[in-house]
Scaffold this active site. Structure first.
Site, PDB file in Angstrom:
ATOM      1  N   ARG A 206      48.430   3.269  26.654  1.00 54.22           N
ATOM      2  CA  ARG A 206      47.269   3.256  26.167  1.00 54.22           C
ATOM      3  C   ARG A 206      46.993   3.149  24.863  1.00 54.22           C
ATOM      4  O   ARG A 206      47.866   3.489  24.178  1.00 54.22           O
ATOM      5  CB  ARG A 206      46.262   4.498  26.644  1.00 54.22           C
ATOM      6  CG  ARG A 206      45.997   4.914  28.182  1.00 54.22           C
ATOM      7  CD  ARG A 206      45.399   6.180  28.800  1.00 54.22           C
ATOM      8  NE  ARG A 206      45.148   6.255  29.971  1.00 54.22           N
ATOM      9  CZ  ARG A 206      46.109   6.957  30.881  1.00 54.22           C
ATOM     10  NH1 ARG A 206      47.290   7.341  30.293  1.00 54.22           N
ATOM     11  NH2 ARG A 206      45.941   7.131  31.977  1.00 54.22           N
ATOM     12  N   LYS A 256      45.516  11.880  28.335  1.00 50.46           N
ATOM     13  CA  LYS A 256      44.281  11.752  29.329  1.00 50.46           C
ATOM     14  C   LYS A 256      44.078  12.822  30.372  1.00 50.46           C
ATOM     15  O   LYS A 256      43.302  13.375  30.702  1.00 50.46           O
ATOM     16  CB  LYS A 256      43.905  10.338  29.896  1.00 50.46           C
ATOM     17  CG  LYS A 256      42.633  10.214  30.635  1.00 50.46           C
ATOM     18  CD  LYS A 256      42.350   8.882  30.894  1.00 50.46           C
ATOM     19  CE  LYS A 256      41.115   8.508  31.559  1.00 50.46           C
ATOM     20  NZ  LYS A 256      40.772   7.130  31.586  1.00 50.46           N
ATOM     21  N   ARG A 335      47.076  -3.465  28.216  1.00 50.63           N
ATOM     22  CA  ARG A 335      47.331  -2.606  29.483  1.00 50.63           C
ATOM     23  C   ARG A 335      47.027  -3.078  30.651  1.00 50.63           C
ATOM     24  O   ARG A 335      47.891  -2.984  31.741  1.00 50.63           O
ATOM     25  CB  ARG A 335      47.021  -1.327  29.275  1.00 50.63           C
ATOM     26  CG  ARG A 335      47.149  -0.160  30.687  1.00 50.63           C
ATOM     27  CD  ARG A 335      46.345   1.488  29.847  1.00 50.63           C
ATOM     28  NE  ARG A 335      46.323   2.243  31.181  1.00 50.63           N
ATOM     29  CZ  ARG A 335      47.107   2.904  31.261  1.00 50.63           C
ATOM     30  NH1 ARG A 335      48.319   2.967  30.672  1.00 50.63           N
ATOM     31  NH2 ARG A 335      47.021   4.012  32.261  1.00 50.63           N
ATOM     32  N   HIS A 358      49.181   7.289  35.761  1.00 49.30           N
ATOM     33  CA  HIS A 358      47.959   7.423  36.752  1.00 49.30           C
ATOM     34  C   HIS A 358      48.230   8.765  37.831  1.00 49.30           C
ATOM     35  O   HIS A 358      49.457   8.800  38.085  1.00 49.30           O
ATOM     36  CB  HIS A 358      47.559   6.196  37.441  1.00 49.30           C
ATOM     37  CG  HIS A 358      46.542   5.238  36.583  1.00 49.30           C
ATOM     38  ND1 HIS A 358      46.902   3.880  36.994  1.00 49.30           N
ATOM     39  CD2 HIS A 358      45.991   5.414  35.443  1.00 49.30           C
ATOM     40  CE1 HIS A 358      46.366   3.291  36.106  1.00 49.30           C
ATOM     41  NE2 HIS A 358      45.778   4.264  35.150  1.00 49.30           N
ATOM     42  N   TYR A 368      42.612  -1.381  38.383  1.00 48.05           N
ATOM     43  CA  TYR A 368      43.264  -2.403  38.324  1.00 48.05           C
ATOM     44  C   TYR A 368      43.251  -3.183  39.532  1.00 48.05           C
ATOM     45  O   TYR A 368      44.179  -4.309  39.595  1.00 48.05           O
ATOM     46  CB  TYR A 368      44.742  -2.228  37.879  1.00 48.05           C
ATOM     47  CG  TYR A 368      44.672  -1.492  36.214  1.00 48.05           C
ATOM     48  CD1 TYR A 368      44.540  -2.129  35.323  1.00 48.05           C
ATOM     49  CD2 TYR A 368      45.025  -0.256  36.406  1.00 48.05           C
ATOM     50  CE1 TYR A 368      44.522  -1.610  33.954  1.00 48.05           C
ATOM     51  CE2 TYR A 368      44.868   0.503  35.368  1.00 48.05           C
ATOM     52  CZ  TYR A 368      44.817  -0.225  33.900  1.00 48.05           C
ATOM     53  OH  TYR A 368      45.005   0.614  32.869  1.00 48.05           O
TER      54      TYR A 368
END
Length: 393
Positions: A206, A256, A335, A358, A368
């Site tokens: 990211r 994140k 990304r 993820h 995505y």
């Protein structure tokens, strides 16, 4: 002079200086002094209405000045309610508040604000802001009033009673094609952002992770050794390199999610770009002299300070323009491009989810879904095969 009674309070209204003044006796304070509530106006009825409103505020515990408005409440929240948030979030909130909240609804007195006012304000923005931006400006108002409530400045948070309308459709994120990606890599070679672009495109990290990466999190595996050591100690004279993606520019430096903390082996082209970038940065540090501020960052300004996200976006647009694909691209789409290219090259969604940090392949598929295709293998070796020596730009 006429006597009045409002609730349990007695008082008088009398002419004064071309208008009228009303005063209510509130009894005695802790210091033994008589307490009185006064309001002025042009007419007797105006003064009476103001006294009644003041009594309502008094009995409900509201302490806001009579003219305390929405804009002041938002300014107070911006000054006191953003502590602990990362710099980019603070800048974004201030920008949205300055453009869409304070100028448009800020002059309304906070105690006079109604749900209809909030609804009309949001509806007026729905034609120009995306749904995400609308949610953010609505959240700014709700949080500002919530803080005012906590300080007894207002009774109700009417912004909580209004549903955020749907805004305009935002531009969906796109992915570079393989030819476009190669053109971007070629165009980036003359940019200070070259290593940033290479690492982002070839590892899928990211933008907030790239800007927070430190040199002691770039590691090499010495020949015959199982462990990894920072390149700051062992240098770049090795065959295998990796990065610890353990930090971001978010509050407290956390990634994140917990799953976002990961270690990624570097493709050869990314390792080589970092080696050259390290040498250039050392020279830059000498030129900067006493102006250099060492934060240990891989990607930083010419004086060692953290990169500003807006500056990164501007520099990236120059690269994409030079690559002949226009200026409408953003760094976060590197990304998306990584996911697309990995998927096209046969990497399974489960492996892509691990590479991207993820929590599950379901998240990867949701975010995505336009870039994913059915697949088989994984990671750094695919990037080497796609972008390695001998591949045409």
């Amino acid at each position: 002079m006429s006597k009045i009674v409002i609730g349990k309070y007695e008082g008088t209204i009398y002419p004064e200086k071309g208008g009228y003044t009303g005063a209510l006796a509130l009894g005695f304070g802790p210091d033994g002094k008589r307490r009185r509530l006064k309001r002025k106006g042009r007419t007797r009825s105006q003064v009476l209405d103001r006294l009644k409103a003041a009594v309502v505020d008094l009995e409900t515990g509201v302490k806001s000045p009579a003219n305390y408005n929405v804009g002041e409440a938002v300014e107070d929240w911006l000054a006191k309610g953003l502590r602990g948030l990362d710099d980019d979030t603070v800048v974004n909130y201030r920008s949205l508040a300055g453009k869409h909240v304070i100028p448009l609804i800020g002059k309304v007195r906070l105690k006079d604000l109604r749900a209809d006012d909030v609804g009309e304000w949001l509806d007026g923005l729905a034609g120009s802001l995306s749904s995400r931006s609308l949610r953010l400006v609505h959240a700014i108002l709700k949080r500002a009033i919530r803080q005012a409530q906590a300080r007894d400045m207002v009774i109700r948070n009417v912004a909580e009673l209004v549903k955020t309308p749907k805004g305009t459709a935002g531009r969906p994120s796109r992915a570079l094609t393989l030819d476009q990606a190669r053109a971007v890599l070629e165009a980036a070679q003359s940019s200070r952002l070259h290593a940033y672009v290479v690492v982002s495109l070839l590892t899928g990290i990211r933008t907030e992770e790239a800007r927070a990466m430190q040199w002691d999190h770039v590691v090499a595996q010495a020949d015959g050794e199982a462990g990894w050591r920072p390149v700051t100690a062992d240098g770049f004279e090795h065959e295998k390199f990796a990065i610890y993606v353990w930090r971001s520019v978010r509050a407290h430096g956390d990634t994140k999610t917990e799953k976002s903390r990961r270690t990624l082996e570097l493709p050869g082209q990314a390792a080589e770009a970092l080696r050259r970038h390290h040498a250039r940065q050392a020279a830059q540090r000498l030129r900067a002299g006493e102006e250099w501020r060492d934060h240990g960052l891989v990607f930083c300004s010419t004086t060692g300070r953290p990169l500003d996200a807006a500056n990164v976006r501007r520099a990236f647009r120059l690269i994409t323009r030079k690559a002949g694909i226009g200026e409408s691209w953003s760094p976060r789409e590197l990304r998306h491009s990584f996911v697309s290219i990995m998927s096209d090259s046969g990497v399974p969604i489960e492996a892509i989810a691990d590479l991207c940090g993820h929590s599950s392949p379901a998240v990867t598929g949701e975010v995505y879904r336009h870039q994913l295709r059915p697949v088989i293998t994984r990671g750094a070796e695919v990037a080497d095969a796609v972008f390695g020596p001998g591949k045409s730009a």
